[in-house]
Design a protein around this motif. Structure first.
Motif, PDB file in Angstrom:
ATOM      1  N   LEU A 205       0.889  -1.293   0.112  1.00 18.76           N
ATOM      2  CA  LEU A 205       0.094   0.114   0.131  1.00 18.76           C
ATOM      3  C   LEU A 205       0.769   1.307   0.171  1.00 18.76           C
ATOM      4  N   HIS A 206       0.671   2.024  -0.852  1.00 17.42           N
ATOM      5  CA  HIS A 206       1.408   3.285  -1.079  1.00 17.42           C
ATOM      6  C   HIS A 206       0.495   4.467  -1.327  1.00 17.42           C
ATOM      7  N   THR A 207       0.631   5.688  -0.739  1.00 12.82           N
ATOM      8  CA  THR A 207      -0.302   6.886  -0.453  1.00 12.82           C
ATOM      9  C   THR A 207       0.178   7.887  -1.200  1.00 12.82           C
ATOM     10  N   GLU A 208       0.896   7.935  -2.395  1.00 13.55           N
ATOM     11  CA  GLU A 208       1.235   8.950  -3.270  1.00 13.55           C
ATOM     12  C   GLU A 208       1.195   8.541  -4.876  1.00 13.55           C
ATOM     13  N   PRO A 209      -0.186   8.302  -5.461  1.00  9.62           N
ATOM     14  CA  PRO A 209      -0.011   7.995  -6.704  1.00  9.62           C
ATOM     15  C   PRO A 209       0.467   8.929  -7.717  1.00  9.62           C
ATOM     16  N   LYS A 210       0.597  10.192  -7.428  1.00  9.05           N
ATOM     17  CA  LYS A 210       1.227  11.067  -8.318  1.00  9.05           C
ATOM     18  C   LYS A 210       2.640  10.588  -8.741  1.00  9.05           C
ATOM     19  N   ALA A 211       3.292   9.895  -7.950  1.00  4.02           N
ATOM     20  CA  ALA A 211       4.720   9.663  -8.147  1.00  4.02           C
ATOM     21  C   ALA A 211       4.783   8.618  -9.507  1.00  4.02           C
ATOM     22  N   PHE A 212       3.660   7.990  -9.933  1.00  6.31           N
ATOM     23  CA  PHE A 212       3.654   7.105 -10.909  1.00  6.31           C
ATOM     24  C   PHE A 212       3.124   7.709 -12.230  1.00  6.31           C
ATOM     25  N   THR A 213       2.640   8.888 -12.120  1.00  6.20           N
ATOM     26  CA  THR A 213       2.251   9.684 -13.488  1.00  6.20           C
ATOM     27  C   THR A 213       3.218  10.152 -14.307  1.00  6.20           C
ATOM     28  N   ASN A 214       2.861  10.541 -15.405  1.00  6.32           N
ATOM     29  CA  ASN A 214       3.629  10.840 -16.734  1.00  6.32           C
ATOM     30  C   ASN A 214       4.544  12.027 -16.334  1.00  6.32           C
ATOM     31  N   TYR A 215       4.102  13.037 -15.530  1.00  8.96           N
ATOM     32  CA  TYR A 215       4.618  14.299 -15.154  1.00  8.96           C
ATOM     33  C   TYR A 215       5.874  13.912 -14.359  1.00  8.96           C
ATOM     34  N   ASN A 216       5.818  12.923 -13.351  1.00 12.29           N
ATOM     35  CA  ASN A 216       6.803  12.738 -12.499  1.00 12.29           C
ATOM     36  C   ASN A 216       7.505  11.596 -13.006  1.00 12.29           C
ATOM     37  N   ILE A 217       7.392  10.767 -13.972  1.00 12.12           N
ATOM     38  CA  ILE A 217       8.151   9.599 -14.395  1.00 12.12           C
ATOM     39  C   ILE A 217       9.404  10.427 -15.149  1.00 12.12           C
ATOM     40  N   LEU A 218       8.593  11.292 -16.165  1.00 13.36           N
ATOM     41  CA  LEU A 218       9.668  11.995 -16.970  1.00 13.36           C
ATOM     42  C   LEU A 218      10.340  13.200 -16.477  1.00 13.36           C
ATOM     43  N   LYS A 219      10.317  13.485 -15.236  1.00 14.78           N
ATOM     44  CA  LYS A 219      10.988  14.561 -14.825  1.00 14.78           C
ATOM     45  C   LYS A 219      12.055  14.138 -14.029  1.00 14.78           C
ATOM     46  N   GLU A 220      13.321  14.517 -14.228  1.00 11.77           N
ATOM     47  CA  GLU A 220      14.558  14.290 -13.560  1.00 11.77           C
ATOM     48  C   GLU A 220      14.830  12.845 -13.506  1.00 11.77           C
ATOM     49  N   ASN A 221      15.279  12.344 -12.188  1.00  9.72           N
ATOM     50  CA  ASN A 221      15.416  11.013 -12.200  1.00  9.72           C
ATOM     51  C   ASN A 221      14.190  10.431 -11.314  1.00  9.72           C
ATOM     52  N   ARG A 222      13.173  11.002 -11.036  1.00 10.63           N
ATOM     53  CA  ARG A 222      12.062  10.403 -10.368  1.00 10.63           C
ATOM     54  C   ARG A 222      11.598   8.956 -10.794  1.00 10.63           C
ATOM     55  N   TYR A 223      11.817   8.842 -12.205  1.00  8.04           N
ATOM     56  CA  TYR A 223      11.683   7.445 -12.780  1.00  8.04           C
ATOM     57  C   TYR A 223      12.213   6.264 -11.675  1.00  8.04           C
ATOM     58  N   GLN A 224      13.373   6.623 -11.317  1.00 12.17           N
ATOM     59  CA  GLN A 224      14.087   5.682 -10.366  1.00 12.17           C
ATOM     60  C   GLN A 224      13.366   5.290  -9.092  1.00 12.17           C
ATOM     61  N   TYR A 225      12.402   6.247  -8.622  1.00 13.47           N
ATOM     62  CA  TYR A 225      11.510   5.910  -7.437  1.00 13.47           C
ATOM     63  C   TYR A 225      10.631   4.847  -7.883  1.00 13.47           C
ATOM     64  N   VAL A 226      10.031   5.089  -8.967  1.00 15.37           N
ATOM     65  CA  VAL A 226       8.941   4.093  -9.603  1.00 15.37           C
ATOM     66  C   VAL A 226       9.535   2.772  -9.907  1.00 15.37           C
ATOM     67  N   GLU A 227      10.717   2.680 -10.200  1.00 16.37           N
ATOM     68  CA  GLU A 227      11.301   1.368 -10.515  1.00 16.37           C
ATOM     69  C   GLU A 227      11.625   0.691  -9.249  1.00 16.37           C
ATOM     70  N   GLY A 228      12.241   1.509  -8.216  1.00 14.10           N
ATOM     71  CA  GLY A 228      12.198   0.818  -6.955  1.00 14.10           C
ATOM     72  C   GLY A 228      10.995   0.497  -6.025  1.00 14.10           C
ATOM     73  N   ALA A 229      10.034   1.271  -6.408  1.00 20.38           N
ATOM     74  CA  ALA A 229       8.774   0.940  -5.737  1.00 20.38           C
ATOM     75  C   ALA A 229       8.266  -0.525  -6.221  1.00 20.38           C
ATOM     76  N   LEU A 230       8.150  -0.742  -7.478  1.00 17.06           N
ATOM     77  CA  LEU A 230       7.613  -1.872  -8.194  1.00 17.06           C
ATOM     78  C   LEU A 230       8.718  -3.117  -8.165  1.00 17.06           C
ATOM     79  N   SER A 231      10.042  -2.912  -7.665  1.00 20.16           N
ATOM     80  CA  SER A 231      10.959  -3.723  -7.478  1.00 20.16           C
ATOM     81  C   SER A 231      10.474  -5.025  -6.540  1.00 20.16           C
TER      82      SER A 231
END
Length: 401
Positions: A205-231
């Motif tokens: 369970l994760h409480t910040e769904p905006k981290a997985f949106t287009n805007y945040n994945i494509l900005k700077e290195n935020r995609y690494q957070y998404v990769e880590g969360a789904l890993s």
């Protein structure tokens, strides 16, 4: 047609001018709606994540679920009628408030069998709160619009989620059995990512769904957070919960959706589509009018019944055959009585008069006069015009009474 043609040309000119004007003058505005739609390329859609899932879970099947989990997972259970048994990870990004109790039960049953459930949303269905003994609270961002996110088990620099009015976090959970995977900070660090063991599987369970949106994945290195969360999810098939829901029961098809909605979101495509529809309708209207065949007027067949009656009556009138007419009128009258009242007319006696009066609702005196006159006529051999007229009056009186 000549009068309509100028109007058609003016209408076409207006449509073309409007298309050009809108295409030139339209100032594109950014839609910040948090739809979490996997087909949306808007900032808060999740089309980038959706397209990257096959890379994150290589050599595994990515299935998109457009149905309620209750119907879909039941269909793909060991006793279901689906084409496979659902095994792997079920992912929901935002919009989890649509989940009803039966869908939550089916998801928990799915996890209990050794699978994984990943939900990133601001809040969760109440049944999940009650079952997992968790509470979620909200903290407003009073200083700026930035919140900081980090994962505990990865050597990843913290990322910042901007345009954030506040954070949701877990205010109550089982700190002994539940594993904390991530934190978020506005004024202080608070838990926003949990791993919860449930039966043979795990719930994330994760409480910040905006981290997985287009805007945040494509900005700077935020995609690494998404990769880590789904890993944290197991290497297995993925069931991605679609933004679009088909509320009816599952009928065997995984994906059922038209991409026309995406085209209509694009201004040039939308105008091209509407213009094509308008021209198509106009073409059908005016082309059909021009080529319509002349409808031949067909005169209705003349009603010869009245002419026939006149001819026959004139024939009898000229021949003065009163007996023949009287016999026919009496015969037709008695046939009518037999048909309407189901009475035997072979003997026109007092009993017959009683029955006819009772069934027809006519007064006995009227019926008696009519039947009496008929019996009197039957006893005569010579007839005159007055006899025919009086018979007709008696019969008409019987019907109009």
């Amino acid at each position: 047609m000549k009068k309509v043609l100028p109007i058609l040309l003016i209408l076409v000119a207006l449509v073309v001018t409007a298309s050009i004007f809108v295409g030139i003058k339209h100032t594109k505005t950014v839609d910040w709606e948090e739809s979490f739609n996997e087909k949306s390329s808007k900032p808060y859609g999740v089309s980038v994540l959706y397209k990257e899932l096959p890379k994150l879970f290589s050599n595994h099947k990515i299935r998109t679920v457009y149905h309620q989990p209750a119907s879909y997972l039941q269909a793909h259970s060991e006793d279901g009628f689906g084409d496979h048994v659902a095994v792997g990870s079920y992912i929901i990004i935002g919009n989890s408030n649509y989940l009803e109790d039966d869908s939550v039960d089916e998801l928990l049953n799915f996890v209990d069998k050794g699978n994984a459930l990943f939900i990133s949303d601001y809040t969760f269905p109440q049944k999940l709160h009650d079952t997992l003994h968790i509470d979620v609270k909200y903290i407003a961002n009073k200083t700026d619009s930035i919140s900081t996110q980090k994962l505990e088990d990865f050597n990843i620099n913290t990322i910042e989620i901007d345009r954030n009015e506040g954070d949701n976090y877990f205010s109550r959970f089982d700190s002994i059995n539940y594993r904390v995977l991530g934190h978020s900070r506005i004024d202080y660090w608070h838990v926003n990512f949990l791993e919860i063991p449930f039966g043979g599987g795990k719930i994330y369970l994760h409480t910040e769904p905006k981290a997985f949106t287009n805007y945040n994945i494509l900005k700077e290195n935020r995609y690494q957070y998404v990769e880590g969360a789904l890993s944290y999810l197991p290497e297995n098939d993925v069931y991605f919960d679609s933004f679009t829901k088909i509320q009816t029961g599952y009928d065997g098809n995984v994906e059922k959706e038209s991409n026309l909605g995406w085209f209509l979101e694009q201004l040039p495509f939308r105008w091209a589509w509407y213009t094509a529809i308008i021209f198509g309708i106009l073409f059908m209207i005016f082309n059909a009018k021009r080529r319509q065949r002349i409808i031949k007027i067909i005169k209705p067949l003349p009603n010869t019944t009245v002419d026939f009656v006149k001819t026959v009556s004139n024939l009898y009138f000229e021949t003065q055959d009163h007996k023949n007419l009287i016999d026919k009128k009496i015969t037709y009258f008695l046939e009518k009585i037999r048909t309407d009242y189901h009475l035997d007319t072979s003997d026109l006696n007092d009993e017959f008069i009683e029955k006819l009066s009772s069934k027809s609702g006519r007064k006995k005196e009227l019926v008696k006069k009519t039947i009496g006159y008929i019996n009197w006529l039957r006893s005569k051999n010579e007839f005159f015009e007055d006899n025919l007229i009086n018979l007709n009056r008696h019969i008409e009186a019987f019907y109009t009474a």
